[in-house]
Design an enzyme around this catalytic site. Structure first.
Site, PDB file in Angstrom:
ATOM      1  N   GLU A  16      14.995 -12.416  14.809  1.00  0.00           N
ATOM      2  CA  GLU A  16      14.543 -13.138  15.997  1.00  0.00           C
ATOM      3  C   GLU A  16      13.481 -12.345  16.766  1.00  0.00           C
ATOM      4  OE1 GLU A  16      17.635 -12.506  15.185  1.00  0.00           O
ATOM      5  OE2 GLU A  16      18.849 -14.324  15.277  1.00  0.00           O
ATOM      6  N   GLY A 446      -6.355  -2.689  -8.091  1.00  0.00           N
ATOM      7  CA  GLY A 446      -5.429  -3.606  -8.754  1.00  0.00           C
ATOM      8  C   GLY A 446      -5.375  -4.992  -8.161  1.00  0.00           C
ATOM      9  N   CYS A 530       9.028  -5.895   8.805  1.00  0.00           N
ATOM     10  CA  CYS A 530      10.276  -5.528   8.151  1.00  0.00           C
ATOM     11  C   CYS A 530      10.074  -5.499   6.635  1.00  0.00           C
ATOM     12  CB  CYS A 530      11.356  -6.568   8.454  1.00  0.00           C
ATOM     13  SG  CYS A 530      11.642  -6.771  10.202  1.00  0.00           S
ATOM     14  N   GLU A 679      -7.045   7.447  -1.700  1.00  0.00           N
ATOM     15  CA  GLU A 679      -7.647   6.971  -0.458  1.00  0.00           C
ATOM     16  C   GLU A 679      -8.460   8.111   0.127  1.00  0.00           C
ATOM     17  OE1 GLU A 679      -4.772   5.793   2.608  1.00  0.00           O
ATOM     18  OE2 GLU A 679      -6.075   6.932   3.928  1.00  0.00           O
ATOM     19  N   HIS A 708      -8.316  -1.077   4.784  1.00  0.00           N
ATOM     20  CA  HIS A 708      -7.403  -1.437   5.869  1.00  0.00           C
ATOM     21  C   HIS A 708      -8.120  -2.182   6.982  1.00  0.00           C
ATOM     22  CE1 HIS A 708      -4.215   0.805   4.029  1.00  0.00           C
ATOM     23  NE2 HIS A 708      -5.038   1.805   3.856  1.00  0.00           N
TER      24      HIS A 708
HETATM   25  N1  GLN Z   1      -1.986  -1.701  -7.495  1.00  0.00           N
HETATM   26  C1  GLN Z   1      -1.545  -1.878  -6.146  1.00  0.00           C
HETATM   27  C2  GLN Z   1      -2.477  -2.828  -5.430  1.00  0.00           C
HETATM   28  O1  GLN Z   1      -3.609  -2.806  -5.663  1.00  0.00           O
HETATM   29  C3  GLN Z   1      -1.485  -0.563  -5.392  1.00  0.00           C
HETATM   30  C4  GLN Z   1      -0.959  -0.736  -3.989  1.00  0.00           C
HETATM   31  C5  GLN Z   1      -0.647   0.547  -3.261  1.00  0.00           C
HETATM   32  O2  GLN Z   1      -1.141   1.601  -3.578  1.00  0.00           O
HETATM   33  N2  GLN Z   1       0.152   0.479  -2.245  1.00  0.00           N
HETATM   34  O3  GLN Z   1      -2.086  -3.596  -4.579  1.00  0.00           O
END
Ligand code: GLN
Ligand code: ZN
Length: 776
Positions: A16, A446, A530, A679, A708
């Protein structure tokens, strides 16, 4: 003997709070509706614990976003950039609070959020306090007091849960140089004293201070500050009863410090560190009571009553039952709400369910243990004991859990199984003969955008509104479109897009034996977000190929290489509720063997490049440094088992997306993936330094595009990043790719960004000849 809880989940049994928060943020719910929902959740939690006869019911364990941010607001550590928001009359205290949590882009203001990071080794994320040299604190939000008063109005003299002053400081970040956050203790103390004064005036009896840092490595200064702060608090409040809680690890070398603090009760985690009980009982002074954290607050298994009663008996024998408290190991924030809500027998069979306990069930366990241990067991407790015993016993022998073939296979797995045939230098040549990749090859991580449509297909398929065939057709079209588009813009190594996957762990769990799923087993990850981790209950194996169908289909569409996509064993382990009847390392090895089978089948199906994602390897690191190497040894081995069944010419990629490789670079090298993508764009390639200093021998794809953010990076920017990368890593070792998967992005921005990325790679390649030497 008394019972208490360190905290209860607060997202609501049907999420909720999540729903109303998100509605409030988008303007669809009023402040009153939000507050009403929050109050109701607290009230329900209190009433439930009261009805179960918990002796000390916690309050202030509720939060609209995060308990650390609550504390920041309580002590008025509000960063300068939010002053404007705070000063606007139309903004409530909660608006300011959410702005700090989520950023603020409204009324001509554009203010960034505070940083968020993992709460110790859990998957919960807290908002990091920001500290300055002359940081001032003052009592700002009165949430702690008003929650206590609300509980009182509901007829409960609750125990306020407050983040301890030392833990609060240690969780924070110094935003400028030239000071130590521990020096702020002097300034912070008066605000804590003020809060305590008000609580005392309102009739509070017990106060819980969470000090999980006592279970971590501490320097001398921190230890001294602990003594100082708690001595001061005690001086001012001789009559309040203070409980200091520690969890997630043992006290170890901080034991004498913890035991000497002038407080009334010390809570220890006997799930993570059962062996500390003896030591603690040996040194605990007469004046201190002991809270035994014996019910696992972080997993979903029933407690083993017999074992717990053994702990309690031992403690009672040593210090007497009046000085004993019984509790879960940590706050139940990390447990899902209520097992009774699980009614889907297909995904969670009654046999497995009988072994489980969520937060609500754990409350009953705490109470039953007290009754049983104090010799006051009523009929209900005795019955619970009998049921518990039966569940524990069936779990030891159930054919659902124990698969002799899997155990045998683990036993015969040797070091050789965790080794590629040849070293990287030889593999690299073999691979290049077949793959024929250019300098600065381009690829993605991916996933491609999971659009509204893709998600709608999946939900219709699950509801039976689409047949398997129809669903399959739609996914095939989306995959083909994605392959064609990648070909068109000239990406070198293609991916199929992962449209068939809901989640990178769940997708594999659903196909492996030994996994079960809940419908409502949600646990707060951060704010309104969540997660619903799969449950690994039994020996894991792979009854049939999992990804071959999609990889093979995608490869059949194109002459270019398509990369197979798998989630690695450590990540699957890390993001699931795992078995507590065998070591994590063993479960991980079983998963590794299942993934190995998949890797081998992909190779047989003609897939020459296979990526095994391990974004969770680093977060699995133990809290204490002394335990790191042991963990890394089995984690790296699991990855190697999964990846070493292939020929030299098959190229293995891995992917990780978090900062900070410095500490574990040797272990990353030991994974021996042919290519690692990481990253990197937000740190402007700084992360690469660890690889450069180490002279990392294999290939690396440092992310050049921050996925992001919806922002589209320019070609020039990416060329700059590549130049930076090439300055520290030889050009022949470099790949060009985004930071992570593109699942959360939209197609329009993805298209623009990837087109620019391919151009950037071509431009970078012009600067070098085939051997990677500078042309000019
Ligand atoms: N292969 C996944 C994707 O591209 C890798 C995701 C991740 O590193 N959290 O979504
Ligand atoms: Zn990633």
């Amino acid at each position: 003997m008394q019972t208490h809880l360190l905290g209860y989940p607060r997202i609501g049994s049907n999420r909720e709070l999540k729903k109303v928060c998100e509605q409030y943020w988008s303007g669809k719910a009023t402040l009153n509706e939000l507050l009403e929902t929050g109050k109701n959740i607290s009230l329900q939690n209190w009433k439930l614990q009261q009805a179960a006869r918990i002796d000390l019911v916690p309050c202030n364990d509720f939060s609209y976003y995060d308990q650390v941010l609550d504390m920041t607001l309580s002590v008025g550590a509000i960063p300068e950039r939010y002053k404007e928001i705070a000063s606007r009359a139309s903004n409530s205290e909660l608006d300011l609070y959410f702005a700090m949590a989520r950023g603020y882009q409204k009324d001509g203001l554009d203010i960034t959020a505070m940083e968020m990071t993992k709460w110790f080794d859990t998957n919960y994320h807290y908002i990091v306090p920001e500290f300055h040299k002359n940081q001032q604190f003052r009592l700002f939000s009165k949430k702690i007091i008003s929650e206590f008063v609300s509980a009182k109005q509901a007829g409960i003299n609750a125990k306020p849960v407050i983040i301890g002053p030392l833990t609060y400081l240690l969780l924070g970040k110094e935003k400028e140089e030239g000071f130590d956050k521990l020096d702020l203790a002097q300034n912070l103390l008066p605000v804590y004293l003020q809060i305590l004064k008000e609580l005392e005036n309102h009739g509070a009896e017990y106060i819980q201070f969470d000090e999980p840092f006592l279970a971590l490595d501490l320097n001398e200064k921190a230890k001294e500050t602990y003594q100082f702060i708690y001595t001061e608090i005690r001086k001012q409040f001789p009559n309040l009863k203070f409980i200091v809680t520690t969890y997630f690890d043992g006290l170890q070398d901080n034991l004498s410090l913890a035991a000497s603090l002038p407080v009334d009760v010390l809570h220890i985690d006997l799930v993570r560190c059962p062996e500390q009980l003896d030591e603690v009982l040996n040194v605990i002074p007469q004046t201190l009571s002991l809270s035994l954290g014996i019910i696992d607050g972080r997993n979903i298994w029933k407690n083993d009553f017999e074992r717990s009663l053994g702990f309690i008996e031992k403690a009672v024998y040593a210090i007497g039952s009046e000085r004993i408290f019984i509790a879960p190991s940590c706050s139940l924030l990390h447990s899902p709400y209520d097992l009774d809500l699980e009614t889907n027998e297909k995904t969670l069979s009654p046999e497995i369910k009988q072994w489980m306990a969520f937060a609500k069930q754990k409350v009953d366990e705490v109470v039953a243990l007290k009754k049983l241990a104090s010799g006051k067991a009523d009929y209900q407790a005795l019955q619970q004991y009998a049921e518990n015993k039966k569940a524990v016993e069936t779990r030891k022998t159930s054919a659902l859990i124990h698969n002799q073939d899997v155990k045998d296979r683990v036993d015969v797995t040797t070091e050789d199984d965790a080794k590629r045939n040849s070293p990287f230098s030889i593999r690299k040549e073999e691979q290049q003969k077949i793959l024929q990749l250019p300098l600065f090859p381009t690829t993605t991580i991916g996933s491609f955008p999971q659009t509204k449509e893709v998600r709608a297909w999946r939900s219709k398929f699950k509801k039976g509104e689409l047949t398997a065939e129809q669903y399959d057709d739609l996914l095939k079209k989306e995959t083909e479109r994605t392959i064609r588009w990648q070909e068109e813009i000239g990406i070198d190594v293609l991916v199929h897009g992962e449209f068939e996957r809901n989640d990178m762990v769940e997708y594999f769990g659903e196909q492996l034996s030994g996994f079960a799923f809940t419908q409502n087993g949600w646990v707060q990850s951060y704010g309104s977000r969540c997660v619903k981790p799969p449950v690994i209950y039994g020996d894991v194996h792979r009854p049939h190929p999992m990804t071959v169908y999609w990889s093979q289909y995608a490869q059949s569409l194109t002459q270019k290489w398509v990369k197979g996509m798998l989630t690695g064993p450590v990540t699957i382990l890390q993001w699931s509720f795992v078995r507590d009847d065998q070591p994590r390392s063993l479960t991980c090895k079983q998963i590794a063997l299942a993934i190995r089978d998949e890797v081998n089948d992909l190779e047989k199906a003609g897939i020459r490049i296979i990526q095994i994602d391990e974004p969770a390897i680093r977060e699995g690191l133990p809290l204490r440094r002394s335990e790191w190497q042991q963990y890394l040894k089995w984690a790296v081995e699991a990855f190697r088992i999964s990846s070493s069944g292939v020929e030299d010419a098959t190229q293995i990629h891995t992917h990780m997306c978090y900062s900070e490789f410095n500490d574990i670079i040797q272990n990353i090298a030991d994974m021996d993936a042919d290519v690692i993508t990481i990253e990197c764009s937000r740190s402007q390639m700084e992360l690469l330094n660890a690889f450069a200093d180490f002279k990392y021998p294999n290939e690396i794809g440092p992310g050049v595009y921050d996925i992001h953010s919806p922002r589209v990076p320019s070609k020039e920017e990416m060329v700059e990043l590549l130049k930076k990368a090439q300055a520290v890593i030889p050009a022949q070792q470099l790949w060009v790719n985004p930071d992570c998967g593109l699942k959360t992005r939209h197609w329009d921005e993805t298209e623009k960004a990837l087109i620019a990325m391919v151009e950037a790679s071509k431009e970078a390649a012009k600067i070098f000849d085939k051997e990677g030497n500078l042309v000019k």
